[in-house]
Design a protein around this motif. Sequence first.
Motif, PDB file in Angstrom:
ATOM      1  N   PRO A  67     -37.034 -42.690 -15.807  1.00  0.00           N
ATOM      2  CA  PRO A  67     -36.253 -43.864 -15.919  1.00  0.00           C
ATOM      3  C   PRO A  67     -35.129 -44.288 -16.721  1.00  0.00           C
ATOM      4  N   SER A  68     -34.908 -43.412 -17.842  1.00  0.00           N
ATOM      5  CA  SER A  68     -33.533 -43.988 -18.467  1.00  0.00           C
ATOM      6  C   SER A  68     -32.401 -43.452 -17.754  1.00  0.00           C
ATOM      7  N   PHE A  69     -32.400 -42.490 -17.052  1.00  0.00           N
ATOM      8  CA  PHE A  69     -31.238 -42.468 -16.151  1.00  0.00           C
ATOM      9  C   PHE A  69     -30.889 -43.341 -15.074  1.00  0.00           C
ATOM     10  N   LYS A  70     -32.236 -43.791 -14.445  1.00  0.00           N
ATOM     11  CA  LYS A  70     -32.185 -44.796 -13.460  1.00  0.00           C
ATOM     12  C   LYS A  70     -31.553 -46.178 -13.942  1.00  0.00           C
ATOM     13  N   VAL A  71     -32.090 -46.437 -15.071  1.00  0.00           N
ATOM     14  CA  VAL A  71     -31.554 -47.922 -15.988  1.00  0.00           C
ATOM     15  C   VAL A  71     -30.177 -47.723 -16.134  1.00  0.00           C
ATOM     16  N   THR A  72     -29.664 -46.733 -16.588  1.00  0.00           N
ATOM     17  CA  THR A  72     -28.266 -46.808 -17.137  1.00  0.00           C
ATOM     18  C   THR A  72     -27.272 -46.169 -16.512  1.00  0.00           C
ATOM     19  N   GLY A  73     -27.779 -45.463 -15.465  1.00  0.00           N
ATOM     20  CA  GLY A  73     -26.879 -44.544 -14.496  1.00  0.00           C
ATOM     21  C   GLY A  73     -25.887 -43.716 -15.342  1.00  0.00           C
ATOM     22  N   ASP A  74     -26.390 -43.287 -16.398  1.00  0.00           N
ATOM     23  CA  ASP A  74     -25.262 -42.335 -17.329  1.00  0.00           C
ATOM     24  C   ASP A  74     -26.229 -41.178 -17.381  1.00  0.00           C
ATOM     25  N   ARG A 103     -21.597 -43.723  -9.606  1.00  0.00           N
ATOM     26  CA  ARG A 103     -21.991 -44.906 -10.821  1.00  0.00           C
ATOM     27  C   ARG A 103     -21.943 -46.120  -9.991  1.00  0.00           C
ATOM     28  N   TYR A 104     -20.498 -46.193  -9.293  1.00  0.00           N
ATOM     29  CA  TYR A 104     -20.331 -47.786  -8.788  1.00  0.00           C
ATOM     30  C   TYR A 104     -20.080 -47.671  -7.168  1.00  0.00           C
ATOM     31  N   MET A 105     -19.467 -46.582  -6.902  1.00  0.00           N
ATOM     32  CA  MET A 105     -18.979 -46.699  -5.385  1.00  0.00           C
ATOM     33  C   MET A 105     -20.119 -45.932  -4.808  1.00  0.00           C
ATOM     34  N   ASN A 106     -21.088 -46.903  -4.627  1.00  0.00           N
ATOM     35  CA  ASN A 106     -22.237 -46.292  -3.858  1.00  0.00           C
ATOM     36  C   ASN A 106     -22.953 -47.430  -2.820  1.00  0.00           C
ATOM     37  N   ARG A 107     -22.097 -48.403  -2.388  1.00  0.00           N
ATOM     38  CA  ARG A 107     -22.512 -49.302  -1.572  1.00  0.00           C
ATOM     39  C   ARG A 107     -22.585 -48.870   0.193  1.00  0.00           C
ATOM     40  N   VAL A 108     -23.455 -49.368   0.777  1.00  0.00           N
ATOM     41  CA  VAL A 108     -23.384 -49.264   2.219  1.00  0.00           C
ATOM     42  C   VAL A 108     -22.760 -50.519   2.747  1.00  0.00           C
ATOM     43  N   LEU A 109     -21.399 -50.418   3.240  1.00  0.00           N
ATOM     44  CA  LEU A 109     -20.705 -51.368   3.529  1.00  0.00           C
ATOM     45  C   LEU A 109     -20.864 -52.170   5.026  1.00  0.00           C
ATOM     46  N   GLU A 110     -21.209 -51.426   5.890  1.00  0.00           N
ATOM     47  CA  GLU A 110     -21.623 -52.206   7.089  1.00  0.00           C
ATOM     48  C   GLU A 110     -22.445 -51.404   7.899  1.00  0.00           C
ATOM     49  N   GLU A 138     -19.575 -46.299   1.095  1.00  0.00           N
ATOM     50  CA  GLU A 138     -18.531 -45.792   0.047  1.00  0.00           C
ATOM     51  C   GLU A 138     -19.213 -44.242  -0.098  1.00  0.00           C
ATOM     52  N   ALA A 139     -18.189 -43.430  -0.794  1.00  0.00           N
ATOM     53  CA  ALA A 139     -18.476 -41.909  -0.940  1.00  0.00           C
ATOM     54  C   ALA A 139     -19.717 -41.735  -2.013  1.00  0.00           C
ATOM     55  N   GLY A 140     -19.874 -42.773  -2.903  1.00  0.00           N
ATOM     56  CA  GLY A 140     -20.890 -42.537  -3.819  1.00  0.00           C
ATOM     57  C   GLY A 140     -22.474 -42.820  -3.608  1.00  0.00           C
ATOM     58  N   VAL A 141     -22.583 -43.171  -2.235  1.00  0.00           N
ATOM     59  CA  VAL A 141     -23.952 -43.531  -1.639  1.00  0.00           C
ATOM     60  C   VAL A 141     -24.895 -42.205  -1.597  1.00  0.00           C
ATOM     61  N   VAL A 142     -25.984 -42.346  -2.205  1.00  0.00           N
ATOM     62  CA  VAL A 142     -27.151 -41.064  -2.029  1.00  0.00           C
ATOM     63  C   VAL A 142     -27.573 -40.947  -0.533  1.00  0.00           C
ATOM     64  N   LYS A 143     -27.605 -39.809  -0.182  1.00  0.00           N
ATOM     65  CA  LYS A 143     -28.051 -39.624   1.172  1.00  0.00           C
ATOM     66  C   LYS A 143     -29.542 -40.321   1.641  1.00  0.00           C
ATOM     67  N   ASP A 144     -30.326 -40.367   0.925  1.00  0.00           N
ATOM     68  CA  ASP A 144     -31.632 -40.649   1.089  1.00  0.00           C
ATOM     69  C   ASP A 144     -31.753 -42.462   1.019  1.00  0.00           C
ATOM     70  N   ALA A 145     -30.709 -42.812   0.108  1.00  0.00           N
ATOM     71  CA  ALA A 145     -30.626 -44.310  -0.195  1.00  0.00           C
ATOM     72  C   ALA A 145     -30.073 -44.832   1.136  1.00  0.00           C
ATOM     73  N   LEU A 146     -29.001 -44.138   1.713  1.00  0.00           N
ATOM     74  CA  LEU A 146     -28.292 -44.589   2.922  1.00  0.00           C
ATOM     75  C   LEU A 146     -29.469 -44.781   4.070  1.00  0.00           C
ATOM     76  N   ASN A 147     -30.295 -43.701   4.188  1.00  0.00           N
ATOM     77  CA  ASN A 147     -31.565 -43.739   5.244  1.00  0.00           C
ATOM     78  C   ASN A 147     -32.412 -44.888   4.894  1.00  0.00           C
ATOM     79  N   ASP A 148     -32.739 -45.159   3.564  1.00  0.00           N
ATOM     80  CA  ASP A 148     -33.541 -46.350   3.136  1.00  0.00           C
ATOM     81  C   ASP A 148     -32.981 -47.495   3.996  1.00  0.00           C
ATOM     82  N   VAL A 149     -31.682 -47.642   3.906  1.00  0.00           N
ATOM     83  CA  VAL A 149     -30.985 -48.808   4.663  1.00  0.00           C
ATOM     84  C   VAL A 149     -31.229 -48.787   5.976  1.00  0.00           C
ATOM     85  N   LEU A 150     -30.934 -47.901   6.603  1.00  0.00           N
ATOM     86  CA  LEU A 150     -30.736 -47.567   7.977  1.00  0.00           C
ATOM     87  C   LEU A 150     -32.249 -47.336   8.683  1.00  0.00           C
ATOM     88  N   ARG A 151     -33.328 -47.283   8.029  1.00  0.00           N
ATOM     89  CA  ARG A 151     -34.568 -47.155   8.801  1.00  0.00           C
ATOM     90  C   ARG A 151     -34.948 -48.272   9.483  1.00  0.00           C
TER      91      ARG A 151
END
Length: 1013
Positions: free
Chosen positions: A596-603, A105-112, A123-136
């Motif tokens: 969308p309800s999961f995306k907007v709440t993270g719950d 929920r919270y520990m999902n940042r690409v730090l560097e 951070e450990a909570g980053v989703v794999k595809d989200a990481l690749n979005d940053v790296l592309r």
Amino acid sequence: MLPLLSHQQTLEPVYLAYLDALEQSEYSGDIDKRYSARLVQATDNSVYQFLPQAVLYPKNQQDIQIALTLAASDAFRSVTFSARGGGTGTNGQSLTHGLILDVSRYMNRVLEVNAEQGWVRVEAGVVKDALNDVLRPHGFFFSPDLSTSNRATIGGMINTDASGAGSLVYGKTSDHVLALRSVLIDGSVLDTHPLDAGLLCNPDNVSDNPLGQKLISAVAAVCREKRTQIENQFPKLNRFLTGYDLKHVWNDSLTQFDLSRILTGSEGTLAVITEAKLNLTPLPTERAMVNIKYDSFQSALRHAPSLVAARATVVETVDSKVLNLAREDIVWHSVSDLIQEVPGKVIDGLNMVEFAGDTVEVEQKLASLEAVLTEQISKGECGVLGYQVTQDKPSIEKIYGMRKKAVGLLGATKGRRKPIAFAEDTAVPPEKLADYIMEFRAVLDGHNLQYGMFGHVDAGVLHVRPALDMCDVEDEKLLRVISDQVAALTLKYGGLMWGEHGKGVRGEYGPAVFGDELYGVLQDIKGLFDPDNRLNPGKLVAPKQTGSLYYDVDSVKRGKFDRQIPIEVRDAFPDVMNCNGNGLCFNYSSYSPMCPSFKVTGDRVQSPKGRAGLMREWLRLLEAEGVDVNALAKAKPLGLLQRVQNTLNAQRDYDYSHEVMESLKGCLACKACSGQCPVKVDVPKFRAQFFNIYYQRYLRPAKDYLVAGIEDSLPLMAAAPRLTNFAAQNPLSQWVIKKAIGYVDAPALSVPTLKQRLDGHASRGYDLAALQAIPEEARSQFVLVVQDPFNSFYDSGLVLRFIQLIEKLGLKPVLLPYKPNGKPTHIKGFLDKFAKTAQSSADFLNQVHKLGMPMVGIDPALVLCYRDEYREVLGANRGHFEVKLANEWLLNVIKDLPAKAPQDKQYTWFSHCTESTAKPNTANEWTKIFAHFGAKLSAVNLGCCGMAGTYGHEAENLERSKALFEMSWQQTLAKIEQPQVLVSGYSCRTQVKRFAGYKPKHPLEALLELANI
């Protein structure tokens, strides 16, 4: 009567005391003790169900340190933890009866990102595809590839040492871990990275953490001492042994030691990993995929080694069962042209072969393979029926999308027995795979089981999912029998039972693989890190002093609870029961329409998987109370006074139904789940069923009656539109409506009305007898326009322009009388009223259908309601009428019309959630239509706009509605000139007008403009 429901699953006193103390500490994260939250985290993508005590969502590493430090005190030494990421485990990897530490929920940042040196820190909570979005944009990607990559987290990948397609080239996650930061059981932080052997002589050189010094020294010593046994005992596989990887903690020359290799694959049993430094892989400059079709799955398997020898980057395979399920899924529209049928042949196996690298290298490998395949086809060798090549990157990704969805598609198998995961990630040497699989199939055939197969044949990993019914006690026993047989079979072939997804509850098979001596080493290592067995206890191994593992293949399964629900109730709620935990609804991307309800709440409570799980428990608790749910669905509501009293007492009296309601009322009813989910879980359907029953006991909110009555009241309000608008649109009225009813930003009625716009027009004055008198041969010239409440009364100009377009095309429009569709009543769970409305409209439309004239509707959600909800509620009484979407109708019409010369006109189409998931080819259809009119149309892939019918108009949803709009629509709209924006859904156009400040055109309006040029 719907009774008060209590779950009886109260928190243990020590956990209550611990959580109270944690709340009083400096811990800043979320603490969720709701039964609903615990239930959602009680399952993963496996057959198991362990109810946790609570769920912690730490906001940072310090929160985890605080939580573990507090638990180190004597009062809380019985409190246990399990770290969790995406929850995609297939064998209960992160399930626990203790506390869940959910880092997603919270520990999902690409730090560097360090592009120069080719590494990233996350951070450990980053989703794999989200990481690749940053790296592309930097020209890199994190290469271990998973079928669950759009929801699996990096932390989960590290803890299971995950891998997937292309692992022969790209390796496993552990091959890419440069350093880890973890929190140990005492709350201290340990940094791990490769260390030169010489540094180990002085503990101060290796860590400033005293416990860390002890761990590094002890593990280094024992792994060096047992090096010969380790080399001899560990299977020689690409998918090397995980949990714990004693072999690779030292390099081959014994000059470098890295404790990270022990932590990678440890499934959270040794420490809580919070950060990782990962090495990156450059994006290939060229990619090519060859889809090879076979006469049998066995032919595909036996052909795979030669494909690996051709130096392929990836060799993936699927069997006919998976292929046939894919053909029935939304995914097939995107790949059907890439996997075309072979005339006169049946495709029973498919190998997907990818080459990636520089252009010259890829072209050479591709040409060589094509030559071999062509010769094999001509000679009838190797069972090869044909092949197709694509070098288009988007097309390659579509093929992988189909393959990734295979794991979920198997859950769509018909019948009570469903292919399930429990022995499905076995790994054997690739050269032995075909023979191994033949024996595996013989085992399953011996039990008369159906199964599906797919996987990574290049690495000797094939996912085999036998179909069992976990509600059947005998099938549950059979799971144990098969597990034991498969464990023995993998050893026979020099392989592993857990080749990709970690062990989870299968730790009991460890001694046979490791041998007693090395298994003892594993126990000692666990004891060093976690002497009291409090980190994901019961998995992999237990410290020697704490006894044997208390989780195994026979541990409590979801089926134990599901079988308490009568079969007839399960059959009445198939969407609830069929959810297999695949978790595709946790897709991270804001540009995906899924949930969308999961995306907007993270719950996760606000997700299809969460809602299905809560509903299963609701059905089980009702059965425990002796309540027949099917009879309850037909019952009448309690008297008004009783419902008032129950509602007033709702804050005082716990009722589990309230937790289900809290989850379901957050649903937007967009129906993206019913199209995107591999097993087609339709949340709006069972949401309506629940609402119908819940409000027999409790009062409905006023806004529900407003929404449910809108279709009936609109004709009355349209009789005096200016007066209605004045009464509803002035600031005082809007304030009253918001406070009293909870409704905001209601649109104004069209002025002039549709009736006024069409006064005297030939399309008015519907006369069935006159239409019936039209000769059969002339009827094809008529088009019957089916009205919907939103466009007819709030956007009448659009209906007028549609009629004008029909005329421009040389046809004769006829506006059918307005008939309520009923969708608003269904959304709010007024099922009796919906059934009556649906039957009335169906009777009318069936009568008109006999004319043989096309019926066309404008709004996608309303048209699709005729096909879906009508069929569900009315069954055979629905009849055979067909209302076409405008694009479906136009696609046929343009066949008989000359194409217009190309014009300098470009448009961008924004789809409606329900439309894009139920009719995924719609974008292609509109593109073809606009091309015929001489214009270029492009489509954008977006998430939900946040309106979803009336959802965005409800005051309690306003902030979430706005947040959803900002996630993907706002920035996309900002890049496109307003006249080029086309939006087909009425609710979407309303949302754009509300938050972007202008009203976009419908595609039909743009077509009329083009037709007039």
